[in-house]
Design an enzyme around this catalytic site. Sequence first.
Site, PDB file in Angstrom:
ATOM      1  N   ASP A  48       1.076  -1.130  -0.078  1.00  0.00           N
ATOM      2  CA  ASP A  48      -0.047   0.354  -0.117  1.00  0.00           C
ATOM      3  C   ASP A  48       0.730   1.128  -0.005  1.00  0.00           C
ATOM      4  O   ASP A  48       2.069   1.534  -0.048  1.00  0.00           O
ATOM      5  CB  ASP A  48      -0.720   0.332   1.559  1.00  0.00           C
ATOM      6  CG  ASP A  48      -0.322  -0.100   2.327  1.00  0.00           C
ATOM      7  OD1 ASP A  48       1.162   0.208   2.677  1.00  0.00           O
ATOM      8  OD2 ASP A  48      -0.976   0.447   3.800  1.00  0.00           O
ATOM      9  N   HIS A  72      11.376 -24.050   8.830  1.00  0.00           N
ATOM     10  CA  HIS A  72      10.116 -24.537   9.668  1.00  0.00           C
ATOM     11  C   HIS A  72       8.514 -24.569   9.404  1.00  0.00           C
ATOM     12  O   HIS A  72       8.162 -25.167   8.799  1.00  0.00           O
ATOM     13  CB  HIS A  72      10.073 -24.200  11.204  1.00  0.00           C
ATOM     14  CG  HIS A  72      11.589 -24.517  11.298  1.00  0.00           C
ATOM     15  ND1 HIS A  72      11.471 -24.727  13.303  1.00  0.00           N
ATOM     16  CD2 HIS A  72      12.380 -25.058  11.466  1.00  0.00           C
ATOM     17  CE1 HIS A  72      12.861 -24.996  13.756  1.00  0.00           C
ATOM     18  NE2 HIS A  72      13.523 -25.408  12.428  1.00  0.00           N
ATOM     19  N   HIS A 116       8.407 -31.146  10.288  1.00  0.00           N
ATOM     20  CA  HIS A 116       7.753 -29.722  10.141  1.00  0.00           C
ATOM     21  C   HIS A 116       6.269 -29.897   8.480  1.00  0.00           C
ATOM     22  O   HIS A 116       5.389 -29.417   8.895  1.00  0.00           O
ATOM     23  CB  HIS A 116       8.561 -28.549   9.769  1.00  0.00           C
ATOM     24  CG  HIS A 116      10.185 -28.266  10.050  1.00  0.00           C
ATOM     25  ND1 HIS A 116       9.448 -27.145  11.982  1.00  0.00           N
ATOM     26  CD2 HIS A 116      11.150 -28.918  10.628  1.00  0.00           C
ATOM     27  CE1 HIS A 116      10.389 -27.820  12.798  1.00  0.00           C
ATOM     28  NE2 HIS A 116      11.576 -28.104  11.838  1.00  0.00           N
TER      29      HIS A 116
HETATM   30  C1  RB5 Z   1      -1.738   2.236   6.774  1.00  0.00           C
HETATM   31  O1  RB5 Z   1      -1.734   3.519   7.199  1.00  0.00           O
HETATM   32  C2  RB5 Z   1      -2.006   1.903   7.682  1.00  0.00           C
HETATM   33  O2  RB5 Z   1      -2.831   1.386   8.116  1.00  0.00           O
HETATM   34  C3  RB5 Z   1      -1.210   0.350   7.087  1.00  0.00           C
HETATM   35  O3  RB5 Z   1      -0.692   0.382   6.474  1.00  0.00           O
HETATM   36  C4  RB5 Z   1      -1.143  -1.046   7.536  1.00  0.00           C
HETATM   37  O4  RB5 Z   1      -0.384  -0.375   8.828  1.00  0.00           O
HETATM   38  C5  RB5 Z   1      -1.721  -1.726   8.391  1.00  0.00           C
HETATM   39  O5  RB5 Z   1      -1.788  -3.032   8.846  1.00  0.00           O
END
Ligand code: RB5
Length: 150
Positions: free
Chosen positions: A8, A98, A133
């Site tokens: 993201d 593992h 494992h």
């Molecule tokens: C984005 O602001 C943040 O919430 C996302 O990148 C992440 O850390 C979620 O786990």
Amino acid sequence: MKVAIGSDHAGYALKEDIKKVLEGRNDTIVDVGTGSESSVDYPDFGIEVARLVSEGKAEKGILICGTGIGMSITANKVKGIRAALAFDLYTAVQSRKHLDANILVLGGRVTGKGLAEEIARTWLDTPFEGGRHQKRIDKISDWEKGHLSP
Ligand code: RB5
């Protein structure tokens, strides 16, 4: 190795750094985005990478969000995915030896560039040990067969 990678906005900068590591290793990169630091939703990219790995279209995946937690939760909903959030070399190595982790998750706001790059290199190069494992992983797969579709 064919590696699918996604992030993201909070993981975008580190994704670009990790792609340079993959290029240096001559890995084939499938980048599903995101393409900038504009705000997006991590599940959109986490599911995409997890599906590519689950369907055998990529051998391994790397996912990056701010903490790594959102991407971990997302990817582990997809059948056949064992996504491991690693903050250090020990957890990265153990997740391969593992757990046969097929997706590495990094926290772009948690782990610095140098350590993250070393984690990625080490994780990609560490083989699964199998043996006792495998039996434990089979138990996860057996549960998935009864509870997750398709
Ligand atoms: C984005 O602001 C943040 O919430 C996302 O990148 C992440 O850390 C979620 O786990």
